[in-house]
Design a protein around this motif. Sequence first.
Motif, PDB file in Angstrom:
ATOM      1  N   LEU A 125      -5.577 -42.256  18.382  1.00 26.67           N
ATOM      2  CA  LEU A 125      -6.810 -42.537  19.119  1.00 26.67           C
ATOM      3  C   LEU A 125      -7.603 -41.246  19.231  1.00 26.67           C
ATOM      4  CD1 LEU A 125      -8.549 -44.401  21.060  1.00 26.67           C
ATOM      5  CD2 LEU A 125      -7.219 -43.406  22.928  1.00 26.67           C
ATOM      6  N   ALA A 126      -8.865 -41.277  18.797  1.00 27.11           N
ATOM      7  CA  ALA A 126      -9.740 -40.112  19.008  1.00 27.11           C
ATOM      8  C   ALA A 126     -10.870 -40.588  19.921  1.00 27.11           C
ATOM      9  CB  ALA A 126     -10.238 -39.570  17.685  1.00 27.11           C
ATOM     10  N   GLY A 127     -12.089 -40.738  19.414  1.00 31.51           N
ATOM     11  CA  GLY A 127     -13.185 -41.213  20.256  1.00 31.51           C
ATOM     12  C   GLY A 127     -13.003 -42.663  20.665  1.00 31.51           C
ATOM     13  N   GLY A 128     -12.381 -43.442  19.794  1.00 29.89           N
ATOM     14  CA  GLY A 128     -12.079 -44.831  20.130  1.00 29.89           C
ATOM     15  C   GLY A 128     -13.232 -45.806  19.934  1.00 29.89           C
ATOM     16  N   THR A 129     -14.380 -45.335  19.452  1.00 36.70           N
ATOM     17  CA  THR A 129     -15.558 -46.222  19.413  1.00 36.70           C
ATOM     18  C   THR A 129     -15.363 -47.422  18.490  1.00 36.70           C
ATOM     19  OG1 THR A 129     -16.552 -44.779  17.756  1.00 36.70           O
ATOM     20  CG2 THR A 129     -17.242 -44.450  20.036  1.00 36.70           C
ATOM     21  N   ASN A 130     -14.551 -47.276  17.456  1.00 37.23           N
ATOM     22  CA  ASN A 130     -14.263 -48.416  16.596  1.00 37.23           C
ATOM     23  C   ASN A 130     -12.907 -49.036  16.955  1.00 37.23           C
ATOM     24  OD1 ASN A 130     -13.580 -49.018  13.091  1.00 37.23           O
ATOM     25  ND2 ASN A 130     -14.751 -50.308  14.467  1.00 37.23           N
ATOM     26  N   LEU A 131     -11.909 -48.193  17.174  1.00 37.87           N
ATOM     27  CA  LEU A 131     -10.555 -48.705  17.426  1.00 37.87           C
ATOM     28  C   LEU A 131     -10.482 -49.563  18.692  1.00 37.87           C
ATOM     29  CD1 LEU A 131      -7.581 -48.887  16.705  1.00 37.87           C
ATOM     30  CD2 LEU A 131      -7.207 -46.711  17.884  1.00 37.87           C
ATOM     31  N   VAL A 132     -11.062 -49.077  19.788  1.00 38.76           N
ATOM     32  CA  VAL A 132     -10.994 -49.841  21.040  1.00 38.76           C
ATOM     33  C   VAL A 132     -11.704 -51.184  20.870  1.00 38.76           C
ATOM     34  CG1 VAL A 132     -11.669 -49.875  23.477  1.00 38.76           C
ATOM     35  CG2 VAL A 132     -10.733 -47.785  22.470  1.00 38.76           C
TER      36      VAL A 132
ATOM     37  N   LEU B  34     -12.543 -42.777   9.243  1.00 41.44           N
ATOM     38  CA  LEU B  34     -11.498 -43.799   9.245  1.00 41.44           C
ATOM     39  C   LEU B  34     -11.940 -45.097   9.916  1.00 41.44           C
ATOM     40  CD1 LEU B  34      -8.400 -41.551   9.924  1.00 41.44           C
ATOM     41  CD2 LEU B  34      -9.364 -42.304   7.746  1.00 41.44           C
ATOM     42  N   GLN B  35     -13.229 -45.218  10.237  1.00 39.20           N
ATOM     43  CA  GLN B  35     -13.703 -46.478  10.817  1.00 39.20           C
ATOM     44  C   GLN B  35     -13.566 -47.590   9.786  1.00 39.20           C
ATOM     45  OE1 GLN B  35     -18.077 -46.763  11.326  1.00 39.20           O
ATOM     46  NE2 GLN B  35     -18.186 -44.749  10.373  1.00 39.20           N
ATOM     47  N   ARG B  36     -13.400 -48.816  10.287  1.00 36.69           N
ATOM     48  CA  ARG B  36     -13.153 -49.951   9.417  1.00 36.69           C
ATOM     49  C   ARG B  36     -14.460 -50.651   9.049  1.00 36.69           C
ATOM     50  NH1 ARG B  36      -7.844 -51.498   9.553  1.00 36.69           N
ATOM     51  NH2 ARG B  36      -8.330 -51.954   7.371  1.00 36.69           N
ATOM     52  N   THR B  37     -14.378 -51.501   8.023  1.00 31.28           N
ATOM     53  CA  THR B  37     -15.572 -52.223   7.578  1.00 31.28           C
ATOM     54  C   THR B  37     -16.131 -53.111   8.692  1.00 31.28           C
ATOM     55  OG1 THR B  37     -16.465 -53.682   5.879  1.00 31.28           O
ATOM     56  CG2 THR B  37     -14.273 -54.224   6.706  1.00 31.28           C
ATOM     57  N   ARG B  38     -17.437 -53.329   8.669  1.00 33.13           N
ATOM     58  CA  ARG B  38     -18.024 -54.245   9.650  1.00 33.13           C
ATOM     59  C   ARG B  38     -18.221 -55.645   9.056  1.00 33.13           C
ATOM     60  NH1 ARG B  38     -17.475 -49.540  11.649  1.00 33.13           N
ATOM     61  NH2 ARG B  38     -18.087 -49.163  13.799  1.00 33.13           N
ATOM     62  N   CYS B  39     -17.553 -55.958   7.940  1.00 32.56           N
ATOM     63  CA  CYS B  39     -17.583 -57.317   7.391  1.00 32.56           C
ATOM     64  C   CYS B  39     -17.274 -58.296   8.524  1.00 32.56           C
ATOM     65  CB  CYS B  39     -16.546 -57.468   6.277  1.00 32.56           C
ATOM     66  SG  CYS B  39     -16.409 -59.165   5.673  1.00 32.56           S
ATOM     67  N   VAL B  40     -18.112 -59.309   8.690  1.00 25.96           N
ATOM     68  CA  VAL B  40     -17.966 -60.210   9.846  1.00 25.96           C
ATOM     69  C   VAL B  40     -16.640 -60.968   9.822  1.00 25.96           C
ATOM     70  CG1 VAL B  40     -20.424 -60.476  10.266  1.00 25.96           C
ATOM     71  CG2 VAL B  40     -19.291 -62.043   8.679  1.00 25.96           C
ATOM     72  N   TYR B  41     -16.105 -61.208   8.645  1.00 29.51           N
ATOM     73  CA  TYR B  41     -14.841 -61.955   8.565  1.00 29.51           C
ATOM     74  C   TYR B  41     -13.657 -61.062   8.926  1.00 29.51           C
ATOM     75  CZ  TYR B  41     -18.004 -65.102   6.176  1.00 29.51           C
ATOM     76  OH  TYR B  41     -19.068 -65.901   5.869  1.00 29.51           O
ATOM     77  N   PHE B  42     -13.752 -59.789   8.571  1.00 27.87           N
ATOM     78  CA  PHE B  42     -12.698 -58.843   8.969  1.00 27.87           C
ATOM     79  C   PHE B  42     -12.600 -58.770  10.491  1.00 27.87           C
ATOM     80  CE2 PHE B  42     -11.570 -54.467  10.257  1.00 27.87           C
ATOM     81  CZ  PHE B  42     -10.283 -54.416   9.747  1.00 27.87           C
ATOM     82  N   GLN B  43     -13.758 -58.846  11.140  1.00 30.64           N
ATOM     83  CA  GLN B  43     -13.785 -58.680  12.605  1.00 30.64           C
ATOM     84  C   GLN B  43     -13.544 -59.986  13.360  1.00 30.64           C
ATOM     85  OE1 GLN B  43     -16.447 -55.222  13.991  1.00 30.64           O
ATOM     86  NE2 GLN B  43     -17.716 -56.332  12.537  1.00 30.64           N
ATOM     87  N   ASN B  44     -13.324 -61.072  12.643  1.00 37.71           N
ATOM     88  CA  ASN B  44     -13.149 -62.376  13.287  1.00 37.71           C
ATOM     89  C   ASN B  44     -11.776 -62.924  12.914  1.00 37.71           C
ATOM     90  OD1 ASN B  44     -13.149 -65.037  14.045  1.00 37.71           O
ATOM     91  ND2 ASN B  44     -15.158 -65.516  13.155  1.00 37.71           N
ATOM     92  N   VAL B  45     -10.853 -62.898  13.868  1.00 41.88           N
ATOM     93  CA  VAL B  45      -9.459 -63.246  13.545  1.00 41.88           C
ATOM     94  C   VAL B  45      -9.264 -64.731  13.236  1.00 41.88           C
ATOM     95  CG1 VAL B  45      -8.403 -61.352  14.819  1.00 41.88           C
ATOM     96  CG2 VAL B  45      -8.861 -63.516  15.996  1.00 41.88           C
ATOM     97  N   THR B  46     -10.292 -65.548  13.392  1.00 44.42           N
ATOM     98  CA  THR B  46     -10.145 -66.982  13.091  1.00 44.42           C
ATOM     99  C   THR B  46     -10.447 -67.286  11.627  1.00 44.42           C
ATOM    100  OG1 THR B  46     -12.430 -67.590  13.582  1.00 44.42           O
ATOM    101  CG2 THR B  46     -10.889 -67.547  15.435  1.00 44.42           C
ATOM    102  N   THR B  47     -10.891 -66.274  10.862  1.00 45.15           N
ATOM    103  CA  THR B  47     -11.233 -66.534   9.463  1.00 45.15           C
ATOM    104  C   THR B  47     -10.287 -65.783   8.526  1.00 45.15           C
ATOM    105  OG1 THR B  47     -12.797 -64.687   9.465  1.00 45.15           O
ATOM    106  CG2 THR B  47     -13.687 -66.870   9.965  1.00 45.15           C
ATOM    107  N   PRO B  48     -10.010 -66.352   7.346  1.00 41.75           N
ATOM    108  CA  PRO B  48      -9.176 -65.633   6.375  1.00 41.75           C
ATOM    109  C   PRO B  48      -9.816 -64.296   5.986  1.00 41.75           C
ATOM    110  CG  PRO B  48      -9.480 -67.921   5.703  1.00 41.75           C
ATOM    111  CD  PRO B  48     -10.420 -67.675   6.844  1.00 41.75           C
ATOM    112  N   CYS B  49      -8.985 -63.284   5.753  1.00 44.65           N
ATOM    113  CA  CYS B  49      -9.473 -61.970   5.309  1.00 44.65           C
ATOM    114  C   CYS B  49      -8.303 -61.196   4.734  1.00 44.65           C
ATOM    115  CB  CYS B  49     -10.095 -61.204   6.477  1.00 44.65           C
ATOM    116  SG  CYS B  49     -10.429 -59.476   6.089  1.00 44.65           S
TER     117      CYS B  49
END
Lengths: 173, 329
Positions: free
Chosen positions: B28-35, B114-129
């Motif tokens: 954990l560093a700034g946490g802006t994406n991880l949190v 190391l921030q992750r993609t903002r693909c909407v499906y990646f960020q939505n656990v109800t969709t396959p990714c």
Amino acid sequence: MDVEVSLRVDGTAHRVTVDIRTTLLDALRERLGNTSPKKGCDHGQCGACTILLDGRRVNSCLALAVAHDGAEIVTAAGLAADGELHPMQRCFIQYDAFQCGYCTPGQIVSAVAMLREAEAGWPSAVTADGVAAGDGGRTGLDADEIRERMSGNLCRCAAYANIVPAIQELARR
Amino acid sequence: MRPFRYARADDVRGAVALLAEAPAGAYLAGGTNLVDLMKLDVATPELLVDVRRLTSDRVEELPDGGILIGAATPNSDLAAHPLLRGRYPVLSQALLSGASGQLRNLATAGGNLLQRTRCVYFQNVTTPCNKRTPGTGCSAIDGHHRELAVLGTSPECIATHPSDFAVALAALDATVHTEGPGGGRRIPMTELHRLPDGEPDRDTVLAHGELITAIEVPPLAFATRSHYRKVRDRASYAFALVSVAAAIDVADGTVRDVRIALGGVAHKPWRASHAEELLRGGPALEDRFRAAAEAELAEARPLPGNAFKVPLARNTLTRTLLDLVDGPA
């Protein structure tokens, strides 16, 4: 799992026990009763939760309390010293820079910090001459600069037409 | 958010040791994406090792004229730093074009990469990714993919890397310093991030527990003439549809040297080596810039929703080089 953290909020020291998952925003609102920072999106996108954390504006919804043990926090409520409104708060009233008011505490904290950043010579993405020059201080902030530097604070009433002049008023003084 | 354990170490070595013991842990560093990802249940670390105070949080000038950026340096300090603004304006501009004032104050240089993609499906656990849960499929290829990749894609994943800073670093041949369970190493920025092939869940070549401690930017005299141009859906506070980081050295109308990287088009910052090769030694003219851009993009495999990115990238690259050549001295 609970953890104990120390926070100094608007000049008052607190020791508070929180669930380890608690953000600074939730610690302030739910545990310390300071509802000045607002929960809008809770994902760092709207800026309604903006506080000063050790002197810098940040989104309190993305900061875990456990990671900021010992921090000094100022909320919009704490900007008003001894019952006197902060000049930025007075400018927002003078220019009627809000409608529903929900984003206003975050806007005001952000604006106060933003003027300090400009005073310190920090450039923005629209600063003239790219970023090589661009330290005209706060008095040089035109509407484009203010909009860019305040882009982390959304107002769904779209009161921007009055928010920008309110901030510009104080920047010029 | 799921419960987790939280730990701090006295030094980098201690942090690496802590995480090595926790296969499902994270730094954990700034946490802006991880949190945020933890709130979304996309990231579910059982241990957070806080590294925000462990590495340098400042910029150092190196004897060779380059700079060394401590991994914990906040993006805001970095963007305002005189060494970046003076020697590598493309870095400062890239940082300032990303996120908001509040986020730049929390976010760190190392975490940004190391921030992750903002693909909407990646960020939505109800969709396959396939990136979030390997083997479940890609929802974006037949779904909403306007923001996603056109270069280096795979049938498994078309995510884009969201960092602006990483694009500028890739153009400047920066190197990432890391410490891991197996010791320290240096990784060229252009090799830190990977293409999705085979393992779309892996964004980078870092091993579990490997920590970015610093970013080194080598000297590049003509980087004083460099620029980051970002095209997005709104004027501020949005991720890139297409971005270009470029530096160019022109003498007597001839391109002596050039550095170009594209953002918003691939799973990693896309160093435009092919375009650079075509431009070196040739005339600094618009039709040459355009031809080089077209050659770089010849391998693009866009989908119906993001085909606009190919001409947009070509035009943005051409315009960025023209502005650098024609701009004030």
